[in-house]
Design a protein around this motif. Structure first.
Motif, PDB file in Angstrom:
ATOM      1  N   PHE A 228       0.829  -1.197   0.000  1.00 17.84           N
ATOM      2  CA  PHE A 228       0.000   0.000   0.000  1.00 17.84           C
ATOM      3  C   PHE A 228       0.870   1.256   0.000  1.00 17.84           C
ATOM      4  O   PHE A 228       1.962   1.272   0.562  1.00 17.84           O
ATOM      5  N   VAL A 229       0.353   2.300  -0.611  1.00 17.75           N
ATOM      6  CA  VAL A 229       0.987   3.609  -0.590  1.00 17.75           C
ATOM      7  C   VAL A 229       0.155   4.513   0.316  1.00 17.75           C
ATOM      8  O   VAL A 229      -1.053   4.659   0.119  1.00 17.75           O
ATOM      9  N   ASN A 230       0.795   5.122   1.300  1.00 18.21           N
ATOM     10  CA  ASN A 230       0.111   6.045   2.214  1.00 18.21           C
ATOM     11  C   ASN A 230       0.064   7.422   1.549  1.00 18.21           C
ATOM     12  O   ASN A 230       0.768   8.332   1.928  1.00 18.21           O
ATOM     13  N   TYR A 231      -0.840   7.551   0.545  1.00 17.81           N
ATOM     14  CA  TYR A 231      -0.817   8.748  -0.290  1.00 17.81           C
ATOM     15  C   TYR A 231      -1.402   9.982   0.392  1.00 17.81           C
ATOM     16  O   TYR A 231      -1.184  11.107  -0.036  1.00 17.81           O
ATOM     17  N   GLU A 232      -2.134   9.770   1.471  1.00 17.57           N
ATOM     18  CA  GLU A 232      -2.626  10.844   2.323  1.00 17.57           C
ATOM     19  C   GLU A 232      -2.712  10.259   3.722  1.00 17.57           C
ATOM     20  O   GLU A 232      -2.898   9.051   3.862  1.00 17.57           O
ATOM     21  N   TYR A 302      -3.445  30.046   0.640  1.00 11.54           N
ATOM     22  CA  TYR A 302      -2.106  29.573   1.007  1.00 11.54           C
ATOM     23  C   TYR A 302      -2.193  28.581   2.165  1.00 11.54           C
ATOM     24  O   TYR A 302      -1.609  27.496   2.117  1.00 11.54           O
ATOM     25  N   ASN A 303      -2.933  28.947   3.210  1.00  9.21           N
ATOM     26  CA  ASN A 303      -3.035  28.082   4.384  1.00  9.21           C
ATOM     27  C   ASN A 303      -3.662  26.732   4.037  1.00  9.21           C
ATOM     28  O   ASN A 303      -3.221  25.678   4.513  1.00  9.21           O
ATOM     29  N   GLU A 304      -4.697  26.757   3.207  1.00  4.51           N
ATOM     30  CA  GLU A 304      -5.335  25.501   2.818  1.00  4.51           C
ATOM     31  C   GLU A 304      -4.388  24.628   2.011  1.00  4.51           C
ATOM     32  O   GLU A 304      -4.341  23.410   2.186  1.00  4.51           O
ATOM     33  N   TYR A 305      -3.628  25.259   1.116  1.00  4.83           N
ATOM     34  CA  TYR A 305      -2.702  24.479   0.293  1.00  4.83           C
ATOM     35  C   TYR A 305      -1.613  23.847   1.148  1.00  4.83           C
ATOM     36  O   TYR A 305      -1.244  22.688   0.965  1.00  4.83           O
ATOM     37  N   VAL A 306      -1.082  24.598   2.107  1.00  2.81           N
ATOM     38  CA  VAL A 306      -0.064  24.059   3.003  1.00  2.81           C
ATOM     39  C   VAL A 306      -0.637  22.897   3.815  1.00  2.81           C
ATOM     40  O   VAL A 306      -0.010  21.838   3.949  1.00  2.81           O
ATOM     41  N   MET A 307      -1.838  23.068   4.343  1.00  5.41           N
ATOM     42  CA  MET A 307      -2.443  22.025   5.168  1.00  5.41           C
ATOM     43  C   MET A 307      -2.669  20.743   4.369  1.00  5.41           C
ATOM     44  O   MET A 307      -2.295  19.647   4.802  1.00  5.41           O
ATOM     45  N   THR A 308      -3.280  20.868   3.200  1.00  4.46           N
ATOM     46  CA  THR A 308      -3.573  19.678   2.405  1.00  4.46           C
ATOM     47  C   THR A 308      -2.294  19.071   1.834  1.00  4.46           C
ATOM     48  O   THR A 308      -2.136  17.847   1.799  1.00  4.46           O
ATOM     49  N   GLY A 309      -1.370  19.925   1.391  1.00  4.14           N
ATOM     50  CA  GLY A 309      -0.139  19.418   0.797  1.00  4.14           C
ATOM     51  C   GLY A 309       0.680  18.577   1.755  1.00  4.14           C
ATOM     52  O   GLY A 309       1.196  17.508   1.389  1.00  4.14           O
ATOM     53  N   LEU A 310       0.806  19.017   3.004  1.00  6.25           N
ATOM     54  CA  LEU A 310       1.625  18.287   3.966  1.00  6.25           C
ATOM     55  C   LEU A 310       1.012  16.951   4.361  1.00  6.25           C
ATOM     56  O   LEU A 310       1.707  16.086   4.898  1.00  6.25           O
ATOM     57  N   ARG A 311      -0.266  16.772   4.097  1.00  6.68           N
ATOM     58  CA  ARG A 311      -0.925  15.496   4.419  1.00  6.68           C
ATOM     59  C   ARG A 311      -0.696  14.441   3.343  1.00  6.68           C
ATOM     60  O   ARG A 311      -1.041  13.271   3.539  1.00  6.68           O
ATOM     61  N   LEU A 354       7.898  18.234   2.168  1.00 10.61           N
ATOM     62  CA  LEU A 354       7.199  17.004   2.518  1.00 10.61           C
ATOM     63  C   LEU A 354       7.373  16.677   3.990  1.00 10.61           C
ATOM     64  O   LEU A 354       8.408  16.997   4.595  1.00 10.61           O
ATOM     65  N   THR A 355       6.380  16.009   4.567  1.00 11.86           N
ATOM     66  CA  THR A 355       6.538  15.468   5.911  1.00 11.86           C
ATOM     67  C   THR A 355       7.310  14.157   5.809  1.00 11.86           C
ATOM     68  O   THR A 355       7.125  13.385   4.867  1.00 11.86           O
ATOM     69  N   THR A 356       8.178  13.914   6.779  1.00 14.95           N
ATOM     70  CA  THR A 356       8.872  12.637   6.829  1.00 14.95           C
ATOM     71  C   THR A 356       7.945  11.598   7.457  1.00 14.95           C
ATOM     72  O   THR A 356       6.894  11.928   8.013  1.00 14.95           O
ATOM     73  N   LYS A 357       8.354  10.340   7.386  1.00 22.46           N
ATOM     74  CA  LYS A 357       7.502   9.255   7.884  1.00 22.46           C
ATOM     75  C   LYS A 357       7.154   9.446   9.354  1.00 22.46           C
ATOM     76  O   LYS A 357       6.012   9.249   9.768  1.00 22.46           O
TER      77      LYS A 357
END
Length: 376
Positions: A228-232, A302-311, A354-357
Motif C-alpha cells: 500500500f501507498v500512504n498517499y494521504e 495559502y493556508n489551505e494548500y499548506v495544510m492539504t499538501g503536507l498530508r 514534505l513530511t517525513t515518515k
C-alpha cells in the motif's frame, strides 16, 4: 476535472463518536432525494468542467434504495458533463450489504464501495454504537470482493480499550481480504457527541493520544510492507487504486457538494449548505439555495494548500507557492519550516516540502505553525 459529492443525511442509528450531519428519522427520505436532485438542477451552471467523480457520503448512503441511488446519478448525467466511466463511490454500512444487495449494486452504475467496518471486534463496535456486528463486517467484505474490484474499508484506531495486539489483528484481518484500499482514522472526541459525554462521566476512558500515534505507525508499517501507498495521512491505496475523489480534494481541485451540510469549493470560494433537513427541503422546493459562501483571501488559499499538501505524498510545491501567492509567502514558509527541517520532521525533495515518515501523524499540527496569519 471536477467532482460531485452527494450528502445523504440519514442513518439507522447514531454512532457515539459521530458529529456529521444526519437524522435517524427516515420518513422524509423520499422527499429529501427529490430535493437533492433538484439542487443538482439549480446549481448546474456552477460547473463548467467535466465531472470525473461522483461520491455518495453521509450519513449512511446505503440506506437509499438502488432506485433512489440511480435516480440521483441520472440527475448528475442529465445536468452535467461526465467523463466516460467516472469513479462512482457509495459509502455503505455492513448491515445494509446483504448478499442480494451487493449483487444489485454491482449491476448499478456504482463501481466503488467504501464500507464502514471500523473494527472487526464486537467490543469496539458496541463502544462506538455501530449498527452492524463483527460477523456482518466479514461477511459483507467477502461477498463484495466477488462482485466489486474497487473496494475500500474504514478502520478506526485509538479506541479506548483497544490495545496494540487487537489493533494488529484488525489490520491483519483487513489484509487477509486482499483489499486495494483502506482508510483509517484516529478516534476523535467531538463536542456534543455521546462519546464526549461518556468520557466526561467516566463511563468510557478518554482516548490516549500517544497510543493513537503508536497505532498509526503500526498501521503505516503493516500496510506499506503489503504494497500500500500512504498517499494521504488517512488513506492507503494499492497502485492504480487511489481514490480519485479523495485525491482531487487533497490536490485542491474543484468540487460541488449537494445535500444538507455539503461543502463546495471552486478554487476561490468555499460554500456550505444548511445543516437542517426540513429547512433544506423547504428552501429547495422554493428554488432557493440554502447556502453560505465564503470568499477565500490569498492567505486563506495559502493556508489551505499548506495544510492539504503536507498530508499527502505530493507535498507543498515551492514553485507553486511563489507563483500563486508571491515571494513573501515563500520566504515566510522557509522561515517557519526551518525548525521542522532541522528536526527531521520536514524535508525538501525535488522542490517539494514534505513530511517525513515520523512526522505524518503530526502533519496538521506542523501545518498550523506554517500558516500565515497577518497577510491578506
Amino acid at each position: 476535472m471536477s467532482g460531485i459529492y452527494i450528502h445523504i443525511p440519514f442513518c439507522k442509528q447514531a454512532c457515539h463518536y459521530c458529529d456529521f450531519h444526519f437524522s435517524t428519522q427516515l420518513g422524509k427520505k423520499e422527499v429529501m432525494v427529490k430535493a437533492i436532485a433538484k439542487e443538482l438542477v439549480l446549481r448546474k451552471s456552477e460547473i463548467d468542467e467535466v465531472v470525473e467523480t461522483i461520491y455518495f457520503g453521509g450519513g449512511t448512503p446505503s440506506v437509499l434504495s438502488n432506485d433512489e441511488i440511480e435516480y440521483l446519478i441520472q440527475a448528475v448525467y442529465d445536468n452535467y458533463k461526465v467523463i466516460h466511466d467516472p469513479e462512482i463511490t457509495l459509502e455503505a454500512n455492513p448491515d445494509d450489504l446483504s448478499n442480494n444487495r451487493i449483487i444489485q449494486l454491482s449491476k448499478s452504475p456504482i463501481n466503488r464501495l467504501s464500507i464502514g467496518i471500523q473494527s472487526f471486534f464486537e467490543e469496539d463496535l458496541r463502544l462506538m454504537n455501530r449498527a452492524h456486528n463483527a460477523q456482518e463486517a466479514e461477511n459483507c467484505i467477502r461477498e463484495a470482493r466477488t462482485h466489486f474490484d474497487n473496494i475500500s474499508i474504514d478502520l478506526v484506531y485509538g479506541i479506548p480499550g483497544m490495545d496494540n495486539e487487537r489493533w494488529k489483528t484488525n489490520i491483519q484481518k483487513a489484509l487477509d481480504f486482499d483489499l486495494p484500499h483502506i482508510s483509517s482514522y484516529a478516534l476523535t472526541v467531538e463536542p456534543r457527541t455521546a462519546l464526549k459525554k461518556f468520557i466526561e462521566k467516566g463511563v468510557v476512558p478518554d482516548v490516549d493520544d500517544e497510543q493513537a500515534q503508536e497505532q498509526f505507525h503500526i498501521l503505516v508499517d503493516a500496510l506499506e510492507s503489503n504494497g500500500f501507498v500512504n498517499y494521504e495521512i488517512s488513506n492507503f491505496g494499492k497502485p492504480d487504486y487511489f481514490s480519485k475523489n479523495n485525491t482531487a480534494y487533497w490536490l485542491g481541485k474543484t468540487y460541488l457538494g449537494v445535500g444538507p451540510s455539503a461543502h463546495s469549493f471552486d478554487g476561490a470560494h468555499r460554500s456550505w449548505n444548511i445543516r437542517n433537513n426540513p429547512t433544506y427541503i423547504k428552501k429547495i422546493e422554493e428554488n432557493v439555495l440554502p447556502i453560505e459562501i465564503e470568499t477565500l483571501s490569498t492567505t486563506d488559499r495559502y493556508n489551505e494548500y499548506v495544510m492539504t499538501g503536507l498530508r499527502t505524498i505530493w507535498g507543498v510545491d515551492l514553485d507553486r507557492i511563489e507563483s500563486a501567492f508571491g515571494e513573501n509567502y515563500l520566504k515566510y514558509l522557509y522561515q517557519q519550516s526551518s525548525k521542522f527541517l532541522d528536526q527531521g520532521l520536514l524535508v525538501v525533495d525535488d522542490g517539494k516540502l514534505l513530511t517525513t515518515k515520523n512526522a505524518k501523524f503530526l502533519a496538521d499540527g506542523i501545518a498550523s505553525d506554517l500558516f500565515m496569519l497577518n497577510l491578506k
